[in-house]
Design a protein around this motif. Structure first.
Motif, PDB file in Angstrom:
ATOM      1  N   ILE A   1      -4.862  -4.210   4.496  1.00  0.00           N
ATOM      2  CA  ILE A   1      -5.018  -4.693   3.121  1.00  0.00           C
ATOM      3  C   ILE A   1      -4.543  -3.640   2.114  1.00  0.00           C
ATOM      4  O   ILE A   1      -3.755  -3.935   1.201  1.00  0.00           O
ATOM      5  N   CYS A   2      -5.006  -2.391   2.277  1.00  0.00           N
ATOM      6  CA  CYS A   2      -4.648  -1.333   1.322  1.00  0.00           C
ATOM      7  C   CYS A   2      -3.147  -1.069   1.314  1.00  0.00           C
ATOM      8  O   CYS A   2      -2.506  -1.054   0.249  1.00  0.00           O
ATOM      9  N   TYR A   3      -2.601  -0.834   2.493  1.00  0.00           N
ATOM     10  CA  TYR A   3      -1.174  -0.529   2.571  1.00  0.00           C
ATOM     11  C   TYR A   3      -0.329  -1.754   2.220  1.00  0.00           C
ATOM     12  O   TYR A   3       0.743  -1.631   1.607  1.00  0.00           O
ATOM     13  N   GLY A   4      -0.815  -2.958   2.581  1.00  0.00           N
ATOM     14  CA  GLY A   4      -0.095  -4.167   2.200  1.00  0.00           C
ATOM     15  C   GLY A   4      -0.045  -4.326   0.691  1.00  0.00           C
ATOM     16  O   GLY A   4       1.010  -4.660   0.119  1.00  0.00           O
TER      17      GLY A   4
ATOM     18  N   VAL B   1       3.299  -4.413  -1.767  1.00  0.00           N
ATOM     19  CA  VAL B   1       3.536  -5.575  -2.644  1.00  0.00           C
ATOM     20  C   VAL B   1       3.588  -5.144  -4.109  1.00  0.00           C
ATOM     21  O   VAL B   1       4.483  -5.560  -4.871  1.00  0.00           O
ATOM     22  N   LEU B   2       2.656  -4.306  -4.528  1.00  0.00           N
ATOM     23  CA  LEU B   2       2.616  -3.875  -5.926  1.00  0.00           C
ATOM     24  C   LEU B   2       3.819  -3.003  -6.283  1.00  0.00           C
ATOM     25  O   LEU B   2       4.396  -3.143  -7.374  1.00  0.00           O
ATOM     26  N   ILE B   3       4.219  -2.122  -5.369  1.00  0.00           N
ATOM     27  CA  ILE B   3       5.419  -1.314  -5.633  1.00  0.00           C
ATOM     28  C   ILE B   3       6.652  -2.203  -5.657  1.00  0.00           C
ATOM     29  O   ILE B   3       7.564  -1.999  -6.473  1.00  0.00           O
ATOM     30  N   ALA B   4       6.689  -3.221  -4.797  1.00  0.00           N
ATOM     31  CA  ALA B   4       7.806  -4.165  -4.818  1.00  0.00           C
ATOM     32  C   ALA B   4       7.890  -4.877  -6.168  1.00  0.00           C
ATOM     33  O   ALA B   4       8.983  -5.071  -6.717  1.00  0.00           O
ATOM     34  N   LEU B   5       6.750  -5.258  -6.706  1.00  0.00           N
ATOM     35  CA  LEU B   5       6.740  -5.895  -8.026  1.00  0.00           C
ATOM     36  C   LEU B   5       7.233  -4.928  -9.105  1.00  0.00           C
ATOM     37  O   LEU B   5       7.949  -5.328 -10.028  1.00  0.00           O
ATOM     38  N   ALA B   6       6.861  -3.644  -8.967  1.00  0.00           N
ATOM     39  CA  ALA B   6       7.356  -2.644  -9.918  1.00  0.00           C
ATOM     40  C   ALA B   6       8.875  -2.554  -9.851  1.00  0.00           C
ATOM     41  O   ALA B   6       9.559  -2.499 -10.884  1.00  0.00           O
ATOM     42  N   LEU B   7       9.413  -2.563  -8.638  1.00  0.00           N
ATOM     43  CA  LEU B   7      10.874  -2.505  -8.480  1.00  0.00           C
ATOM     44  C   LEU B   7      11.531  -3.754  -9.048  1.00  0.00           C
ATOM     45  O   LEU B   7      12.600  -3.679  -9.674  1.00  0.00           O
ATOM     46  N   LEU B   8      10.895  -4.895  -8.830  1.00  0.00           N
ATOM     47  CA  LEU B   8      11.449  -6.152  -9.323  1.00  0.00           C
ATOM     48  C   LEU B   8      11.515  -6.156 -10.846  1.00  0.00           C
ATOM     49  O   LEU B   8      12.552  -6.488 -11.441  1.00  0.00           O
ATOM     50  N   TYR B   9      10.421  -5.764 -11.493  1.00  0.00           N
ATOM     51  CA  TYR B   9      10.395  -5.707 -12.956  1.00  0.00           C
ATOM     52  C   TYR B   9      11.359  -4.653 -13.504  1.00  0.00           C
ATOM     53  O   TYR B   9      11.861  -4.783 -14.623  1.00  0.00           O
ATOM     54  N   ALA B  10      11.591  -3.605 -12.712  1.00  0.00           N
ATOM     55  CA  ALA B  10      12.493  -2.535 -13.145  1.00  0.00           C
ATOM     56  C   ALA B  10      13.956  -2.857 -12.873  1.00  0.00           C
ATOM     57  O   ALA B  10      14.837  -2.081 -13.250  1.00  0.00           O
ATOM     58  N   GLY B  11      14.215  -3.983 -12.219  1.00  0.00           N
ATOM     59  CA  GLY B  11      15.589  -4.338 -11.884  1.00  0.00           C
ATOM     60  C   GLY B  11      16.223  -3.392 -10.881  1.00  0.00           C
ATOM     61  O   GLY B  11      17.415  -3.094 -10.954  1.00  0.00           O
TER      62      GLY B  11
ATOM     63  N   LEU C   1       4.117   3.141   7.014  1.00  0.00           N
ATOM     64  CA  LEU C   1       2.704   2.797   6.899  1.00  0.00           C
ATOM     65  C   LEU C   1       2.252   1.913   8.057  1.00  0.00           C
ATOM     66  O   LEU C   1       1.138   2.069   8.578  1.00  0.00           O
ATOM     67  N   ILE C   2       3.096   0.985   8.472  1.00  0.00           N
ATOM     68  CA  ILE C   2       2.772   0.132   9.619  1.00  0.00           C
ATOM     69  C   ILE C   2       2.593   0.987  10.874  1.00  0.00           C
ATOM     70  O   ILE C   2       1.656   0.783  11.666  1.00  0.00           O
ATOM     71  N   ARG C   3       3.461   1.969  11.036  1.00  0.00           N
ATOM     72  CA  ARG C   3       3.364   2.859  12.190  1.00  0.00           C
ATOM     73  C   ARG C   3       2.053   3.645  12.174  1.00  0.00           C
ATOM     74  O   ARG C   3       1.428   3.846  13.219  1.00  0.00           O
ATOM     75  N   GLN C   4       1.630   4.081  10.999  1.00  0.00           N
ATOM     76  CA  GLN C   4       0.347   4.780  10.893  1.00  0.00           C
ATOM     77  C   GLN C   4      -0.801   3.907  11.389  1.00  0.00           C
ATOM     78  O   GLN C   4      -1.665   4.359  12.160  1.00  0.00           O
ATOM     79  N   ILE C   5      -0.824   2.665  10.930  1.00  0.00           N
ATOM     80  CA  ILE C   5      -1.910   1.759  11.314  1.00  0.00           C
ATOM     81  C   ILE C   5      -1.915   1.534  12.820  1.00  0.00           C
ATOM     82  O   ILE C   5      -2.974   1.547  13.460  1.00  0.00           O
ATOM     83  N   ARG C   6      -0.745   1.356  13.387  1.00  0.00           N
ATOM     84  CA  ARG C   6      -0.659   1.089  14.825  1.00  0.00           C
ATOM     85  C   ARG C   6      -1.085   2.287  15.657  1.00  0.00           C
ATOM     86  O   ARG C   6      -1.666   2.127  16.740  1.00  0.00           O
ATOM     87  N   ARG C   7      -0.841   3.487  15.181  1.00  0.00           N
ATOM     88  CA  ARG C   7      -1.174   4.689  15.944  1.00  0.00           C
ATOM     89  C   ARG C   7      -2.613   5.153  15.754  1.00  0.00           C
ATOM     90  O   ARG C   7      -3.149   5.885  16.601  1.00  0.00           O
ATOM     91  N   LEU C   8      -3.264   4.746  14.682  1.00  0.00           N
ATOM     92  CA  LEU C   8      -4.567   5.299  14.310  1.00  0.00           C
ATOM     93  C   LEU C   8      -5.644   5.049  15.369  1.00  0.00           C
ATOM     94  O   LEU C   8      -5.803   3.934  15.868  1.00  0.00           O
ATOM     95  N   ARG C   9      -6.388   6.113  15.671  1.00  0.00           N
ATOM     96  CA  ARG C   9      -7.614   6.044  16.469  1.00  0.00           C
ATOM     97  C   ARG C   9      -8.668   6.795  15.666  1.00  0.00           C
ATOM     98  O   ARG C   9      -8.607   8.025  15.588  1.00  0.00           O
ATOM     99  N   ILE C  10      -9.614   6.074  15.098  1.00  0.00           N
ATOM    100  CA  ILE C  10     -10.505   6.695  14.119  1.00  0.00           C
ATOM    101  C   ILE C  10     -11.409   7.760  14.725  1.00  0.00           C
ATOM    102  O   ILE C  10     -11.930   8.611  14.015  1.00  0.00           O
TER     103      ILE C  10
END
Length: 310
Positions: free
Chosen positions: A234-237, A241-251, A267-276
């Motif tokens: 959720i956090c990384y997603g 998404v929010l950075i993508a919107l920033a890029l979109l508004y910035a053209g 970030l996806i790789r981090q989640i897959r590798r994580l062992r808390i």
């Protein structure tokens, strides 16, 4: 020869081996033995500097801004860590990883630490004064969040949100410097960075989860527990998404989008590798966020260069 004053969570570095003995406690207060936090504070500054330069189609000031943000990030992160160590000195003494930090170990007095904090803050102010008035006041406003952050872990399960508000402030600063205002791309980039910070600092906090539980310190690592992987999705997603919107508004152009895709893949790789339960792995994954930040910055910088010369 071993250094008896070496901090328990240090890893053997230039401070331990090369810095003059009398400087070591101060360098450790500023975390210059472990500069990862300074890099993570710097990344949103560089993102916003590059993205705002691309929007303005003007890269002439960019090298200066990149250099000033570098100095400012290291100075203000050092000041923030010094303030954190002053306020947390009693708690640090109860945690194995932090009990040998300079203040609880008696290497530096609170008064000496406060003096050092002021010196670092003055360096940060000197950097800030190189910018326009709007940017100066925007930068000063961040000090409120920095001041309250160390107390949040005592009263809320979400101290990482407050850290995100502080560590992501640089996402606003590039736009403040370039345009003397904050528009939608700046706010979206800031929000995306906050989500990123919550994610990576949750990974970091898993190193101390057991000690934190014993002394009553709250964190998203303890809050999420076994659901950390889902929370990171959720956090990384949200960050992507929010950075993508920033890029979109910035053209933004193709290079910026490639940078964002690389950032997301990391970030996806981090989640897959994580062992808390693996503290050493949590530390390595936390460190790797500097690389994730650089991937996005590289794309934004390339986009700025292309758009300025297009």
């Amino acid at each position: 020869m071993s250094d008896a004053s070496r901090v328990a969570d240090a890893t053997g570095n230039w401070v331990d081996s090369r810095a003059p003995q009398w400087t070591r406690p101060y360098l450790r207060l500023a975390r210059l033995d472990r500069p990862i936090g300074s890099w993570l504070l710097l990344m949103p500054c560089w993102w916003s500097a590059a993205l705002s330069a691309a929007m303005a189609h003007q890269i002439a000031p960019l090298p200066r801004d990149i250099a000033l943000f570098f100095v400012g990030a290291f100075a203000m992160r050092g000041a923030g860590c010094t303030w954190n160590d002053i306020t947390d000195r009693d708690l640090d003494a109860k945690v194995e990883r932090t009990r040998s930090r300079p203040i609880p170990a008696g290497q530096v007095s609170v008064g000496q630490a406060l003096t050092f904090l002021v010196l670092q803050a003055l360096i940060g102010l000197a950097v800030l004064l190189q910018f326009n008035r709007f940017a100066v006041f925007t930068g000063i406003a961040s000090l409120i969040i920095v001041a309250i952050y160390p107390f949040m872990k005592r009263i809320t399960w979400w101290p990482q949100v407050v850290l995100g508000l502080a560590f992501s402030w640089g996402a606003l600063m590039g736009f403040a410097v370039t345009f003397a205002r904050l528009d939608a791309p700046a706010l979206l980039l800031y929000a995306g960075s906050i989500a990123w910070v919550i994610g990576y600092d949750t990974i970091y906090a898993h190193q101390d989860a057991e000690d934190d539980a014993l002394i009553g310190i709250k964190s998203t690592a303890r809050l999420f527990g076994a659901r950390t992987h889902q929370a990171l999705v959720i956090c990384y997603g949200l960050a992507v998404v929010l950075i993508a919107l920033a890029l979109l508004y910035a053209g933004a152009g193709l290079a910026a989008w490639i940078g964002l895709v690389a950032f997301a893949a990391h970030l996806i790789r981090q989640i897959r590798r994580l062992r808390i339960g693996d503290g050493a792995l949590c530390w390595r994954l936390f460190l790797s966020n500097r690389d994730a930040g650089f991937l996005l910055f590289a794309g934004l910088l390339a986009d700025a260069l292309i758009r300025a010369n297009g």
